[in-house]
Design a protein around this motif. Structure first.
Motif, PDB file in Angstrom:
ATOM      1  N   GLN A 101     -29.691  14.945  75.606  1.00 20.98           N
ATOM      2  CA  GLN A 101     -28.147  13.854  75.103  1.00 20.98           C
ATOM      3  C   GLN A 101     -26.946  14.935  74.202  1.00 20.98           C
ATOM      4  OE1 GLN A 101     -28.360  10.803  76.135  1.00 20.98           O
ATOM      5  NE2 GLN A 101     -29.723  11.680  77.821  1.00 20.98           N
ATOM      6  N   LEU A 102     -27.384  15.872  73.437  1.00 23.02           N
ATOM      7  CA  LEU A 102     -26.529  16.068  72.627  1.00 23.02           C
ATOM      8  C   LEU A 102     -26.726  17.815  72.391  1.00 23.02           C
ATOM      9  CD1 LEU A 102     -24.469  15.472  69.892  1.00 23.02           C
ATOM     10  CD2 LEU A 102     -26.686  16.355  68.921  1.00 23.02           C
ATOM     11  N   GLU A 103     -27.268  18.587  71.477  1.00 25.19           N
ATOM     12  CA  GLU A 103     -27.751  20.265  71.626  1.00 25.19           C
ATOM     13  C   GLU A 103     -27.496  21.159  73.212  1.00 25.19           C
ATOM     14  OE1 GLU A 103     -29.578  18.582  68.272  1.00 25.19           O
ATOM     15  OE2 GLU A 103     -29.570  18.056  70.342  1.00 25.19           O
ATOM     16  N   LEU A 104     -28.631  20.633  73.774  1.00 20.20           N
ATOM     17  CA  LEU A 104     -28.186  20.800  75.448  1.00 20.20           C
ATOM     18  C   LEU A 104     -26.554  21.109  76.297  1.00 20.20           C
ATOM     19  CD1 LEU A 104     -32.067  20.323  77.296  1.00 20.20           C
ATOM     20  CD2 LEU A 104     -30.885  22.758  75.041  1.00 20.20           C
ATOM     21  N   VAL A 105     -26.044  20.076  76.038  1.00 23.84           N
ATOM     22  CA  VAL A 105     -24.948  19.700  76.403  1.00 23.84           C
ATOM     23  C   VAL A 105     -24.071  20.748  76.823  1.00 23.84           C
ATOM     24  CG1 VAL A 105     -23.108  18.194  76.666  1.00 23.84           C
ATOM     25  CG2 VAL A 105     -24.751  16.809  76.721  1.00 23.84           C
ATOM     26  N   PRO A 106     -23.490  21.510  76.040  1.00 22.28           N
ATOM     27  CA  PRO A 106     -22.362  22.467  75.893  1.00 22.28           C
ATOM     28  C   PRO A 106     -23.284  24.209  76.734  1.00 22.28           C
ATOM     29  CG  PRO A 106     -22.566  21.131  73.168  1.00 22.28           C
ATOM     30  CD  PRO A 106     -23.537  21.190  74.860  1.00 22.28           C
ATOM     31  N   PHE A 107     -24.507  23.884  76.760  1.00 20.34           N
ATOM     32  CA  PHE A 107     -25.813  25.145  76.734  1.00 20.34           C
ATOM     33  C   PHE A 107     -25.058  24.853  78.714  1.00 20.34           C
ATOM     34  CE2 PHE A 107     -26.487  25.416  72.835  1.00 20.34           C
ATOM     35  CZ  PHE A 107     -26.096  27.001  72.229  1.00 20.34           C
ATOM     36  N   LYS A 108     -25.488  23.564  79.427  1.00 16.89           N
ATOM     37  CA  LYS A 108     -25.244  23.219  80.209  1.00 16.89           C
ATOM     38  C   LYS A 108     -24.443  23.829  80.765  1.00 16.89           C
ATOM     39  CE  LYS A 108     -26.733  20.103  84.199  1.00 16.89           C
ATOM     40  NZ  LYS A 108     -26.477  20.283  84.713  1.00 16.89           N
ATOM     41  N   VAL A 139     -21.577  35.981  74.506  1.00 19.60           N
ATOM     42  CA  VAL A 139     -22.773  35.625  74.151  1.00 19.60           C
ATOM     43  C   VAL A 139     -23.353  34.289  73.243  1.00 19.60           C
ATOM     44  CG1 VAL A 139     -24.883  36.202  73.147  1.00 19.60           C
ATOM     45  CG2 VAL A 139     -23.605  37.997  74.149  1.00 19.60           C
ATOM     46  N   VAL A 140     -22.682  33.347  74.346  1.00 16.85           N
ATOM     47  CA  VAL A 140     -23.269  32.008  74.501  1.00 16.85           C
ATOM     48  C   VAL A 140     -24.011  31.737  73.157  1.00 16.85           C
ATOM     49  CG1 VAL A 140     -21.891  31.195  76.317  1.00 16.85           C
ATOM     50  CG2 VAL A 140     -24.458  31.035  76.059  1.00 16.85           C
ATOM     51  N   LYS A 141     -24.095  31.053  71.650  1.00 23.04           N
ATOM     52  CA  LYS A 141     -25.130  31.022  71.040  1.00 23.04           C
ATOM     53  C   LYS A 141     -25.013  29.957  70.782  1.00 23.04           C
ATOM     54  CE  LYS A 141     -22.689  33.125  67.698  1.00 23.04           C
ATOM     55  NZ  LYS A 141     -22.678  35.171  66.749  1.00 23.04           N
ATOM     56  N   HIS A 142     -26.159  29.251  69.574  1.00 21.84           N
ATOM     57  CA  HIS A 142     -27.352  29.554  69.596  1.00 21.84           C
ATOM     58  C   HIS A 142     -28.215  28.577  70.330  1.00 21.84           C
ATOM     59  CE1 HIS A 142     -25.061  30.902  66.210  1.00 21.84           C
ATOM     60  NE2 HIS A 142     -25.627  31.900  65.963  1.00 21.84           N
ATOM     61  N   PHE A 143     -29.052  28.669  71.411  1.00 24.75           N
ATOM     62  CA  PHE A 143     -29.934  28.547  72.484  1.00 24.75           C
ATOM     63  C   PHE A 143     -30.883  27.979  71.943  1.00 24.75           C
ATOM     64  CE2 PHE A 143     -32.708  26.995  75.806  1.00 24.75           C
ATOM     65  CZ  PHE A 143     -32.446  26.249  76.564  1.00 24.75           C
ATOM     66  N   PRO A 144     -31.339  26.572  71.590  1.00 23.34           N
ATOM     67  CA  PRO A 144     -31.346  26.075  72.185  1.00 23.34           C
ATOM     68  C   PRO A 144     -30.508  24.714  71.555  1.00 23.34           C
ATOM     69  CG  PRO A 144     -33.436  25.130  71.071  1.00 23.34           C
ATOM     70  CD  PRO A 144     -33.402  26.417  71.249  1.00 23.34           C
ATOM     71  N   GLY A 145     -29.737  24.943  70.301  1.00 20.74           N
ATOM     72  CA  GLY A 145     -29.168  24.262  69.278  1.00 20.74           C
ATOM     73  C   GLY A 145     -29.815  24.544  68.313  1.00 20.74           C
ATOM     74  N   HIS A 146     -28.313  25.275  66.923  1.00 24.26           N
ATOM     75  CA  HIS A 146     -28.539  25.249  65.922  1.00 24.26           C
ATOM     76  C   HIS A 146     -27.922  24.206  64.846  1.00 24.26           C
ATOM     77  CE1 HIS A 146     -30.177  27.663  62.322  1.00 24.26           C
ATOM     78  NE2 HIS A 146     -30.461  28.696  63.206  1.00 24.26           N
ATOM     79  N   GLY A 147     -27.442  23.489  65.693  1.00 26.15           N
ATOM     80  CA  GLY A 147     -26.436  22.407  64.358  1.00 26.15           C
ATOM     81  C   GLY A 147     -27.443  21.307  64.058  1.00 26.15           C
ATOM     82  N   ASP A 148     -28.039  21.211  64.296  1.00 18.79           N
ATOM     83  CA  ASP A 148     -29.411  19.678  63.575  1.00 18.79           C
ATOM     84  C   ASP A 148     -30.108  20.575  62.958  1.00 18.79           C
ATOM     85  OD1 ASP A 148     -29.302  17.426  62.093  1.00 18.79           O
ATOM     86  OD2 ASP A 148     -30.646  16.850  64.287  1.00 18.79           O
ATOM     87  N   THR A 149     -29.858  21.547  61.991  1.00 19.52           N
ATOM     88  CA  THR A 149     -30.550  22.094  61.304  1.00 19.52           C
ATOM     89  C   THR A 149     -30.514  22.108  59.887  1.00 19.52           C
ATOM     90  OG1 THR A 149     -29.988  24.478  61.344  1.00 19.52           O
ATOM     91  CG2 THR A 149     -31.509  23.962  62.634  1.00 19.52           C
ATOM     92  N   ALA A 150     -31.555  22.144  58.644  1.00 18.44           N
ATOM     93  CA  ALA A 150     -30.577  22.376  57.978  1.00 18.44           C
ATOM     94  C   ALA A 150     -31.512  23.194  56.649  1.00 18.44           C
ATOM     95  CB  ALA A 150     -32.089  21.028  56.320  1.00 18.44           C
ATOM     96  N   VAL A 194     -23.764  22.478  68.227  1.00 14.70           N
ATOM     97  CA  VAL A 194     -22.708  21.218  68.296  1.00 14.70           C
ATOM     98  C   VAL A 194     -23.244  20.537  66.119  1.00 14.70           C
ATOM     99  CG1 VAL A 194     -22.584  18.465  68.637  1.00 14.70           C
ATOM    100  CG2 VAL A 194     -22.814  20.201  70.649  1.00 14.70           C
ATOM    101  N   ASN A 195     -22.298  20.225  66.091  1.00 15.83           N
ATOM    102  CA  ASN A 195     -21.768  20.198  64.290  1.00 15.83           C
ATOM    103  C   ASN A 195     -22.991  18.715  63.888  1.00 15.83           C
ATOM    104  OD1 ASN A 195     -22.313  21.219  61.382  1.00 15.83           O
ATOM    105  ND2 ASN A 195     -20.303  20.583  61.525  1.00 15.83           N
ATOM    106  N   SER A 196     -23.886  18.342  64.373  1.00 19.52           N
ATOM    107  CA  SER A 196     -24.228  17.056  63.854  1.00 19.52           C
ATOM    108  C   SER A 196     -25.102  16.878  62.563  1.00 19.52           C
ATOM    109  CB  SER A 196     -25.056  16.474  64.884  1.00 19.52           C
ATOM    110  OG  SER A 196     -26.442  17.739  64.968  1.00 19.52           O
ATOM    111  N   ASN A 197     -25.130  18.011  61.792  1.00 18.12           N
ATOM    112  CA  ASN A 197     -25.534  18.097  60.624  1.00 18.12           C
ATOM    113  C   ASN A 197     -24.864  18.201  60.078  1.00 18.12           C
ATOM    114  OD1 ASN A 197     -27.931  17.575  58.400  1.00 18.12           O
ATOM    115  ND2 ASN A 197     -29.163  18.433  59.255  1.00 18.12           N
ATOM    116  N   PRO A 198     -24.139  17.076  59.071  1.00 21.78           N
ATOM    117  CA  PRO A 198     -23.080  17.290  57.646  1.00 21.78           C
ATOM    118  C   PRO A 198     -23.884  18.839  56.816  1.00 21.78           C
ATOM    119  CG  PRO A 198     -23.560  15.718  57.404  1.00 21.78           C
ATOM    120  CD  PRO A 198     -23.770  15.782  58.865  1.00 21.78           C
ATOM    121  N   ASN A 199     -25.211  18.543  56.827  1.00 17.73           N
ATOM    122  CA  ASN A 199     -25.927  18.869  55.375  1.00 17.73           C
ATOM    123  C   ASN A 199     -26.318  21.166  55.986  1.00 17.73           C
ATOM    124  OD1 ASN A 199     -25.576  17.261  53.608  1.00 17.73           O
ATOM    125  ND2 ASN A 199     -27.253  16.719  54.418  1.00 17.73           N
ATOM    126  N   ASN A 200     -25.842  20.987  57.215  1.00 17.31           N
ATOM    127  CA  ASN A 200     -26.889  22.283  58.046  1.00 17.31           C
ATOM    128  C   ASN A 200     -25.956  23.543  57.582  1.00 17.31           C
ATOM    129  OD1 ASN A 200     -26.505  24.447  59.876  1.00 17.31           O
ATOM    130  ND2 ASN A 200     -26.789  23.247  61.623  1.00 17.31           N
TER     131      ASN A 200
END
Length: 557
Positions: free
Chosen positions: A400-407, A370-381, A330-336
């Protein structure tokens, strides 16, 4: 006076007769209606009991791997016996699960030559409603959902015994039809005995080799690559853009890799990153797709499914059987710095919906997603290729956020999950996700109930190599629950990881039973997708591009 009295009496008599007739007419239909309702209720109750008996009979037969009026059992019947009794099927369909052969109102699924799935579409099924199933069998052990651009289904799964599942497949309930009738049933078994027999025949070296997904160098078959296949019997190979120069060269290389593996017991996973957008590996002049972000802006399930199918067609044409996609971050961090437009959205529900459709599109072409990148790489800087990212979220935050698509993907049958190199100090302050038992076993296996193949991201990324010895990292990752260790660069790194895992088994740090668990999952996955490493012919780029253009013209006007 007397005449007046007689007249009044006559009027009263007439009025009384009228009242009697009026109330008599009113009362008689009410009695008849009550009788009819009673009779109707009795008929409905009898019908319900009959349907209940049918449901019970189906459940009873499923305990033996059978469905009504079908003389074959899942896990026992072989293809030759079915053909001898029923002749050639009306239609044969290849799917991610295996080969399905269709007869008039029965479909039988095979893995190899063994039947594992008996499906009945017989008329009796159409008498059974959703509530009939629950009334007779209780709540299902599992509820699944299937959706493609034309179909929405709910699947009730009952584990009737240790060997067999009974699945009831119905249209997904709607406001206009809250109690749909059964579309078909499936009596299903996993062919675990065949997998177990294969594992028991393997040496420890062969088992550990299957757990390695290795990178190769060059655009032709190199001696080191041959050694990885012949001597170490690696389970899979990943290729990058620098391995794939032209369509003809790519086909030649892929066929050489498959030929080198011909004497090994198990076929190779042959994978690459073909996401669409800026992450593509297949050579030109193959047309590309827009970014996932652009697809997310359009937000149509049918487009994502079509893209998944076309990605699968491309990969299959070149000889690949595995795609490191879709991205479920989930692309939650625009600075990712690493995800960005590779993500479908900053909305986890959109990521779930479109990612699952892409996954299913790939599966429909028998390419392993291959679904990726568990548990979610979208909020990394931080880019994990360069350093170890840190995400300070709690488990509740992740849920609430990152795990939703993987579940959601796991609930929809995801076969492989790639685990990222991310440090989650509130979950595990010591190890990155790809080496963390709290993440892999605790979150992925236990919390999300994932029983498929767990694969690491590339262990030669600096998120790992800046902090850990690669052999030690491989050992800790296996101990944490990983099935496949991805080592995308350098022959020496692959052999170091293999030797470290073997040493850990020999000294009892890792049990061979633990290795066997992973190898069983790997073999089952290869069998499910019927990997065979068949040589491929020259790729028709024009045909592939035409198919892509049709889809883009339909949705990108």
């Amino acid at each position: 006076m007397h005449k007046r009295r007689r007249g009044l009496l006559l009027v009263l008599v007439i009025m009384l007769m009228g009242l009697f007739l009026f109330f008599g007419m009113k009362l008689r239909p009410a009695t008849q209606t009550t009788t009819r309702n009673s009779e109707s209720s009795a008929v409905q109750e009898e019908m319900s009991e009959n349907v209940g008996d049918i449901v019970q009979d189906i459940a009873h037969l499923a305990q033996e791997g059978r469905a009504p009026d079908i003389p074959f059992a899942a896990g026992e019947a072989d293809q030759q016996a079915v053909h001898a009794k029923w002749g050639k099927p009306l239609q044969v369909t290849e799917s991610a699960n295996g080969q399905y052969e269709e007869y008039q109102d029965v479909t039988i699924g095979y893995q190899g030559s063994k039947a594992f799935d008996i499906r009945s579409f017989k008329e009796d099924m159409k008498k059974i409603h959703l509530t009939d199933i629950k009334n007779k069998l209780g709540e299902p052990d599992e509820v699944r959902y299937y959706q493609d651009p034309t179909t929405k289904q709910i699947i009730f799964v009952y584990q009737v015994n240790d060997k067999y599942q009974l699945k009831w497949i119905l249209p997904k309930p709607t406001d206009s039809d809250a109690n749909p009738v059964v579309h078909h049933i499936s009596v299903y078994t996993e062919l675990t005995e065949q997998v177990t027999d294969t594992v028991e025949q393997m040496t420890l070296d062969e088992k550990i080799g299957q757990m390695m997904f290795a990178g190769v160098s060059g655009t032709t078959l190199q001696q080191e690559t041959t050694s990885l296949i012949h001597d170490y019997k690696v389970g899979g190979l990943i290729l990058y853009g620098n391995n794939l120069d032209t369509p003809q060269q790519t086909v030649t290389l892929m066929n050489a890799l498959m030929a080198a593996n011909v004497n090994n017991q198990l076929p190779l996973f042959l994978g690459t990153d073909q996401e669409g957008g800026k992450v593509v590996r297949l050579p030109g002049p193959l047309k590309n797709f827009p970014t996932n972000q652009r697809i997310g802006d359009i937000n149509q399930s049918s487009l994502s499914f079509a893209v998944g199918q076309l990605l699968g067609e491309q990969l299959k044409a070149f000889g690949f059987n595995l795609d490191f996609a879709p991205v479920l971050d989930v692309n939650s961090n625009p600075n990712n710095p690493i995800i960005g437009d590779r993500s479908f959205s900053n909305d986890p529900d959109i990521v779930s919906k479109l990612g699952i459709e892409t996954m299913k599109g790939l599966e429909s072409k028998q390419v392993i997603p291959v679904v990726k990148h568990f548990p979610g790489h979208g909020d990394t800087a931080v880019d994990s290729h360069l350093e170890l990212p840190k995400v300070t979220k709690s488990l509740d935050d992740l849920n609430q956020l990152e795990l939703v698509p993987f579940k959601a993907a796991i609930d929809n049958g995801a076969d492989v999950v790639m685990v990222a190199h991310i440090l989650l100090p509130k979950i595990d302050p010591q190890y990155p996700s790809s080496m963390s038992k709290d993440v892999i076993t605790g979150m992925l296996r236990e919390q999300l109930d994932f029983d498929g193949v767990v694969m690491t991201d590339d262990m030669t990324m600096k998120a790992i190599t800046n902090h850990f010895d690669i052999g030690r990292a491989a050992v800790d990752s296996v101990k944490a629950g990983s099935d496949v260790i991805l080592i995308a660069h350098e022959y020496a790194n692959v052999t170091a990881a293999i030797q470290a895992v073997k040493a850990a088994v020999n000294k009892g740090e890792i049990t061979e039973d633990r290795i066997d668990d992973s190898v069983r999952r790997i073999i089952a996955l290869k069998q499910k997708y019927q990997l065979a490493n068949q040589p491929v012919k020259a790729v028709d780029i024009n045909s592939l591009n035409t198919d892509i253009e049709k889809v883009l013209n339909m949705y990108m006007k």
